[in-house]
Write a protein that holds these residues in place. Structure first.
Motif, PDB file in Angstrom:
ATOM      1  N   ASN A 189     -13.354 142.607 108.783  1.00  9.53           N
ATOM      2  CA  ASN A 189     -12.251 142.071 107.960  1.00  9.53           C
ATOM      3  C   ASN A 189     -11.267 141.317 108.833  1.00  9.53           C
ATOM      4  OD1 ASN A 189     -13.035 142.962 105.486  1.00  9.53           O
ATOM      5  ND2 ASN A 189     -11.813 144.818 105.518  1.00  9.53           N
ATOM      6  N   GLU A 190     -10.874 141.950 109.947  1.00  8.64           N
ATOM      7  CA  GLU A 190      -9.870 141.336 110.814  1.00  8.64           C
ATOM      8  C   GLU A 190     -10.399 140.058 111.465  1.00  8.64           C
ATOM      9  OE1 GLU A 190      -7.548 145.506 111.730  1.00  8.64           O
ATOM     10  OE2 GLU A 190      -8.543 144.505 113.408  1.00  8.64           O
ATOM     11  N   LYS A 191     -11.656 140.101 111.874  1.00 10.16           N
ATOM     12  CA  LYS A 191     -12.267 138.908 112.493  1.00 10.16           C
ATOM     13  C   LYS A 191     -12.262 137.743 111.500  1.00 10.16           C
ATOM     14  CE  LYS A 191     -16.377 139.012 114.846  1.00 10.16           C
ATOM     15  NZ  LYS A 191     -16.271 138.172 116.072  1.00 10.16           N
ATOM     16  N   LEU A 192     -12.696 138.008 110.263  1.00  8.22           N
ATOM     17  CA  LEU A 192     -12.787 136.916 109.278  1.00  8.22           C
ATOM     18  C   LEU A 192     -11.398 136.422 108.869  1.00  8.22           C
ATOM     19  CD1 LEU A 192     -15.811 138.119 107.101  1.00  8.22           C
ATOM     20  CD2 LEU A 192     -15.789 136.283 108.793  1.00  8.22           C
ATOM     21  N   GLU A 193     -10.453 137.360 108.783  1.00  9.88           N
ATOM     22  CA  GLU A 193      -9.066 136.947 108.475  1.00  9.88           C
ATOM     23  C   GLU A 193      -8.577 135.935 109.503  1.00  9.88           C
ATOM     24  OE1 GLU A 193      -6.329 140.270 108.096  1.00  9.88           O
ATOM     25  OE2 GLU A 193      -7.488 140.918 106.343  1.00  9.88           O
ATOM     26  N   LYS A 194      -8.877 136.215 110.784  1.00 10.32           N
ATOM     27  CA  LYS A 194      -8.433 135.295 111.852  1.00 10.32           C
ATOM     28  C   LYS A 194      -9.160 133.959 111.724  1.00 10.32           C
ATOM     29  CE  LYS A 194      -7.275 138.539 115.447  1.00 10.32           C
ATOM     30  NZ  LYS A 194      -8.069 139.434 116.237  1.00 10.32           N
ATOM     31  N   MET A 195     -10.477 134.013 111.519  1.00  9.02           N
ATOM     32  CA  MET A 195     -11.248 132.764 111.507  1.00  9.02           C
ATOM     33  C   MET A 195     -10.898 131.885 110.302  1.00  9.02           C
ATOM     34  SD  MET A 195     -14.932 134.049 112.952  1.00  9.02           S
ATOM     35  CE  MET A 195     -15.453 132.616 113.869  1.00  9.02           C
ATOM     36  N   TYR A 196     -10.529 132.530 109.195  1.00  6.88           N
ATOM     37  CA  TYR A 196     -10.203 131.779 107.967  1.00  6.88           C
ATOM     38  C   TYR A 196      -8.688 131.738 107.738  1.00  6.88           C
ATOM     39  CZ  TYR A 196     -15.094 131.431 106.504  1.00  6.88           C
ATOM     40  OH  TYR A 196     -16.421 131.102 106.418  1.00  6.88           O
ATOM     41  N   ASN A 197      -7.904 131.796 108.837  1.00  4.83           N
ATOM     42  CA  ASN A 197      -6.458 132.016 108.667  1.00  4.83           C
ATOM     43  C   ASN A 197      -5.754 130.903 107.905  1.00  4.83           C
ATOM     44  OD1 ASN A 197      -6.385 130.123 110.649  1.00  4.83           O
ATOM     45  ND2 ASN A 197      -4.907 131.178 111.950  1.00  4.83           N
ATOM     46  N   ASN A 198      -6.289 129.678 107.916  1.00  3.80           N
ATOM     47  CA  ASN A 198      -5.605 128.622 107.149  1.00  3.80           C
ATOM     48  C   ASN A 198      -6.329 128.299 105.836  1.00  3.80           C
ATOM     49  OD1 ASN A 198      -7.751 127.511 108.338  1.00  3.80           O
ATOM     50  ND2 ASN A 198      -6.716 125.736 109.246  1.00  3.80           N
ATOM     51  N   TRP A 199      -7.187 129.235 105.386  1.00  2.33           N
ATOM     52  CA  TRP A 199      -7.896 129.058 104.117  1.00  2.33           C
ATOM     53  C   TRP A 199      -7.265 129.942 103.042  1.00  2.33           C
ATOM     54  CZ3 TRP A 199     -13.494 127.521 103.292  1.00  2.33           C
ATOM     55  CH2 TRP A 199     -13.919 126.616 104.279  1.00  2.33           C
ATOM     56  N   LYS A 200      -7.410 129.504 101.787  1.00  2.00           N
ATOM     57  CA  LYS A 200      -6.961 130.332 100.672  1.00  2.00           C
ATOM     58  C   LYS A 200      -8.073 131.338 100.334  1.00  2.00           C
ATOM     59  CE  LYS A 200      -5.847 129.683  95.825  1.00  2.00           C
ATOM     60  NZ  LYS A 200      -5.832 128.671  94.772  1.00  2.00           N
ATOM     61  N   VAL A 201      -7.712 132.610 100.211  1.00  2.00           N
ATOM     62  CA  VAL A 201      -8.721 133.616  99.869  1.00  2.00           C
ATOM     63  C   VAL A 201      -8.817 133.725  98.349  1.00  2.00           C
ATOM     64  CG1 VAL A 201      -9.418 136.040 100.077  1.00  2.00           C
ATOM     65  CG2 VAL A 201      -8.287 134.899 102.000  1.00  2.00           C
ATOM     66  N   LEU A 202      -9.977 133.400  97.793  1.00  2.00           N
ATOM     67  CA  LEU A 202     -10.171 133.477  96.341  1.00  2.00           C
ATOM     68  C   LEU A 202     -10.492 134.901  95.915  1.00  2.00           C
ATOM     69  CD1 LEU A 202     -12.421 130.312  95.776  1.00  2.00           C
ATOM     70  CD2 LEU A 202      -9.958 130.518  95.389  1.00  2.00           C
ATOM     71  N   LYS A 203     -11.239 135.605  96.780  1.00  2.00           N
ATOM     72  CA  LYS A 203     -11.657 136.965  96.414  1.00  2.00           C
ATOM     73  C   LYS A 203     -12.025 137.717  97.680  1.00  2.00           C
ATOM     74  CE  LYS A 203     -15.148 139.326  93.598  1.00  2.00           C
ATOM     75  NZ  LYS A 203     -16.242 139.192  92.647  1.00  2.00           N
ATOM     76  N   HIS A 204     -11.593 138.969  97.785  1.00  2.00           N
ATOM     77  CA  HIS A 204     -12.013 139.807  98.906  1.00  2.00           C
ATOM     78  C   HIS A 204     -12.197 141.225  98.382  1.00  2.00           C
ATOM     79  CE1 HIS A 204     -10.982 142.238 102.697  1.00  2.00           C
ATOM     80  NE2 HIS A 204     -12.261 141.950 102.680  1.00  2.00           N
ATOM     81  N   THR A 205     -13.402 141.720  98.446  1.00  2.00           N
ATOM     82  CA  THR A 205     -13.641 143.092  97.987  1.00  2.00           C
ATOM     83  C   THR A 205     -14.474 143.832  99.020  1.00  2.00           C
ATOM     84  OG1 THR A 205     -15.650 142.425  96.813  1.00  2.00           O
ATOM     85  CG2 THR A 205     -13.634 142.529  95.513  1.00  2.00           C
ATOM     86  N   VAL A 206     -14.300 145.135  99.056  1.00  2.68           N
ATOM     87  CA  VAL A 206     -15.185 146.005  99.856  1.00  2.68           C
ATOM     88  C   VAL A 206     -15.671 147.080  98.906  1.00  2.68           C
ATOM     89  CG1 VAL A 206     -15.350 147.584 101.811  1.00  2.68           C
ATOM     90  CG2 VAL A 206     -13.849 145.578 101.958  1.00  2.68           C
TER      91      VAL A 206
END
Ligand SMILES: C[S@@+](CC[C@H](N)C(=O)[O-])C[C@H]1O[C@@H](n2cnc3c(N)ncnc32)[C@H](O)[C@@H]1O
Length: 226
Positions: A189-206
């Motif tokens: 989660n943390e890795k992807l948050e950093k890599m996509y930091n300037n993207w809008k998150v449409l959906k995130h579920t676990v």
């Protein structure tokens, strides 16, 4: 045999068997239906005349074939990458059967070796495949390439297993999961948050996920977060 080769061999055996013996879109297996999260994304592209889609680890087209049907009257293609010949051969057969072969571009390749063209795809998605890249470094490179390969207002969708556990159903014995990448959920989660930091998150579920699979002829319960 090295761990990576052994995992690839077992994954190949499992998927070759599935693709040979399970019928796409027939109830009773994971090939029954496309993934709703992926299909729901297609409404983002309704107003476009040309839509290009990349499916990383496409298998036999469970998601790509319905997407190709949606895009039938638009320009653009669904490029499908898989490293198994059995997947690509069946994908070609099913594309014919469902009348979408003109919209599907099958590519026999490791995901990590496929050069994603810059600024080209409206949608890049991967379902249960990026955990099979050979190293975390290759994983990071693929995500970077996905970012560069996506057009403005495009979408990336990553469905991936983390926290994977495998248990033999006859003995209850925990066995080593046959996954190349064994990410912990929070770490990824943390890795992807950093890599996509300037993207809008449409959906995130676990969500907890479990499926019965076969390993060396034994029934195995595969559990993970997804
Ligand atoms: C669990 S299946 C999922 C297939 C498809 N995404 C679906 O949802 O039906 C994983 C697929 O990824 C492919 N795969 C695994 N590792 C890969 C890699 N490194 N490069 C390309 N394909 C890979 C496998 O051959 C298999 O077809």
């Amino acid at each position: 045999m090295k761990r990576l080769q052994m995992i690839r061999k077992k994954e190949k055996e499992y998927h070759d068997d599935c693709y040979e013996n399970l019928e796409l879109f027939k109830p009773g297996s994971w090939l029954h239906k496309p993934v709703k999260t992926v299909m729901d994304l297609m409404c983002n592209f309704e107003s476009l005349d040309t839509v290009n889609v990349l499916d990383l680890g496409s298998g036999v087209g469970r998601n790509s074939i319905p997407i190709a049907e949606i895009l039938k009257h638009k320009e653009g293609k669904v490029v499908c990458i898989d490293l198994l010949e059995s997947a690509i051969t069946k994908l070609e057969e099913y594309s014919e059967k469902y009348g979408v072969s003109a919209k599907i571009s099958p590519v026999l390749s490791d995901i990590a070796d496929y050069m994603i063209p810059n600024d080209y795809f409206n949608l890049i998605f991967s379902v249960s495949s990026l955990e099979h890249l050979e190293s975390e470094e290759r994983f990071d490179d693929v995500i970077e390439n996905m970012l560069y390969g996506t057009k403005k207002k495009g979408v990336n969708c990553i469905i991936i297993s983390t926290g994977v556990r495998e248990t033999r159903m006859d003995t209850g014995e925990h066995i080593e999961p046959m996954y190349e990448l064994m990410f912990e959920t929070t770490y990824l989660n943390e890795k992807l948050e950093k890599m996509y930091n300037n993207w809008k998150v449409l959906k995130h579920t676990v969500k907890p996920y479990e499926v019965e699979i076969s390993r060396d002829g034994s029934r195995v319960l595969l559990e993970s977060d997804e």
